[in-house]
Enzyme design. Structure first.
Site, short mmCIF file in Angstrom:
data_model
loop_
_atom_site.label_atom_id
_atom_site.label_comp_id
_atom_site.label_asym_id
_atom_site.label_seq_id
_atom_site.Cartn_x
_atom_site.Cartn_y
_atom_site.Cartn_z
N LYS A 14 1.30 -13.77 4.91
CA LYS A 14 2.53 -14.59 4.85
C LYS A 14 3.78 -13.75 5.15
O LYS A 14 4.62 -14.14 5.94
CB LYS A 14 2.69 -15.24 3.46
CG LYS A 14 1.51 -16.11 3.04
CD LYS A 14 1.76 -16.80 1.70
CE LYS A 14 1.89 -15.86 0.52
NZ LYS A 14 0.65 -15.15 0.14
N ARG A 89 4.10 -22.41 -5.81
CA ARG A 89 2.74 -21.99 -6.14
C ARG A 89 2.12 -22.91 -7.18
O ARG A 89 0.97 -22.69 -7.57
CB ARG A 89 2.76 -20.58 -6.70
CG ARG A 89 2.41 -19.49 -5.67
CD ARG A 89 2.61 -18.16 -6.36
NE ARG A 89 1.87 -17.06 -5.92
CZ ARG A 89 2.35 -16.07 -5.16
NH1 ARG A 89 3.57 -16.13 -4.66
NH2 ARG A 89 1.63 -15.01 -4.89
N ARG A 128 -3.59 -2.13 1.70
CA ARG A 128 -2.15 -2.20 1.52
C ARG A 128 -1.72 -1.43 0.27
O ARG A 128 -0.70 -0.76 0.26
CB ARG A 128 -1.72 -3.67 1.40
CG ARG A 128 -0.21 -3.87 1.28
CD ARG A 128 0.17 -5.33 1.42
NE ARG A 128 0.06 -6.06 0.16
CZ ARG A 128 0.29 -7.37 0.02
NH1 ARG A 128 0.63 -8.09 1.08
NH2 ARG A 128 0.17 -7.95 -1.14
N ARG A 134 2.09 -0.94 -4.73
CA ARG A 134 1.98 -2.11 -5.62
C ARG A 134 0.74 -1.99 -6.48
O ARG A 134 -0.38 -1.97 -5.96
CB ARG A 134 1.91 -3.40 -4.78
CG ARG A 134 3.25 -3.83 -4.24
CD ARG A 134 3.14 -5.13 -3.47
NE ARG A 134 2.60 -6.24 -4.24
CZ ARG A 134 2.53 -7.48 -3.80
NH1 ARG A 134 2.97 -7.76 -2.58
NH2 ARG A 134 2.04 -8.44 -4.56
N ARG A 146 -5.51 -12.92 -9.12
CA ARG A 146 -4.51 -13.61 -8.30
C ARG A 146 -5.16 -14.71 -7.46
O ARG A 146 -4.59 -15.78 -7.26
CB ARG A 146 -3.76 -12.59 -7.42
CG ARG A 146 -2.76 -11.77 -8.25
CD ARG A 146 -2.52 -10.39 -7.67
NE ARG A 146 -1.74 -10.40 -6.45
CZ ARG A 146 -1.77 -9.38 -5.56
NH1 ARG A 146 -2.54 -8.35 -5.74
NH2 ARG A 146 -1.00 -9.44 -4.49
#
Ligand code: AMP
Length: 190
Positions: A14, A89, A128, A134, A146
């Site tokens: 996204k 969400r 990532r 993160r 998640r």
């Protein structure tokens, strides 16, 4: 005005795609995850509140997120349109967004989901996590949580937006350019 919602599980692309779309269509990109991370980095009250949820991979409560989103939109009165990335969400967020946009005489043009398999996404996120710093990308159990939040709370929005004739989904596996082209063919047909 073009107002887009990008759906997709974490790692679906996204943010990457929003970067391209915002310059191509001259839209303001609002990523609620980025706004939360900015607030955590700057140790604001909002950041302190959001951190414990984000650390676990849980969603931040609706009221907090909705107020924050509205404040972000209000910062751009002359915008040609928005890309909402990571919002809504939950169904409560989607209903609030509709009501808020209606008050501003705006509306969602389309919602587009980037589809990919969980295994592909876990691989992308762990990769990532090596560079993003993160912590929610570095632990497979947080990543799976998640996904679970997405399945339970966000996936039902497909029905919500299909009922409005605004739901589109595209294959999110391929090169960045291929996926951009798929998104543009949906947007250009609006
Ligand atoms: P993201 O960068 O979109 O993957 O979001 C990272 C984290 O921020 C999520 O796991 C949630 O904890 C929080 N978050 C971002 N957007 C929302 C939202 N719309 N509602 C609730 N929590 C959110």
């Amino acid at each position: 005005m073009i107002n887009l919602v990008l759906f997709g599980k974490p790692g679906a692309g996204k943010g990457t795609q929003a970067e391209f779309l915002k310059s191509h269509y001259q839209l303001v990109h609002i990523s609620t995850g980025d706004v939360f991370r900015y607030n955590i980095k700057n140790v604001t009250a909002l950041g302190k509140l959001a951190q414990s949820y984000m650390d676990k991979g849980d969603l931040v409560p609706d009221e907090v997120t909705i107020n924050m989103l509205e404040a972000e939109v209000e910062k751009h009165p002359g915008a040609k349109g928005f890309i909402f990335d990571g919002f809504p969400r939950t169904e409560a967020q989607a209903r609030s967004l509709d009501a808020f946009l209606e008050r501003k005489e705006m509306t969602i043009s389309a919602t587009i989901a980037l589809e990919a398999t969980d295994d592909e996404l876990v691989e992308r996120l762990l990769k990532r996590g090596e560079t993003s710093g993160r912590t929610d990308d570095q632990d497979e159990s947080k990543i799976r949580n998640r996904f679970e939040e997405y399945n339970q709370k966000t996936a039902p929005l497909r029905t919500f937006y299909t009922a409005q004739g605004k739901f589109h989904s595209i294959n999110g596996i391929g090169s960045i350019e291929e996926i951009t082209a798929r998104l543009m063919s949906v947007i250009d047909a609006l």
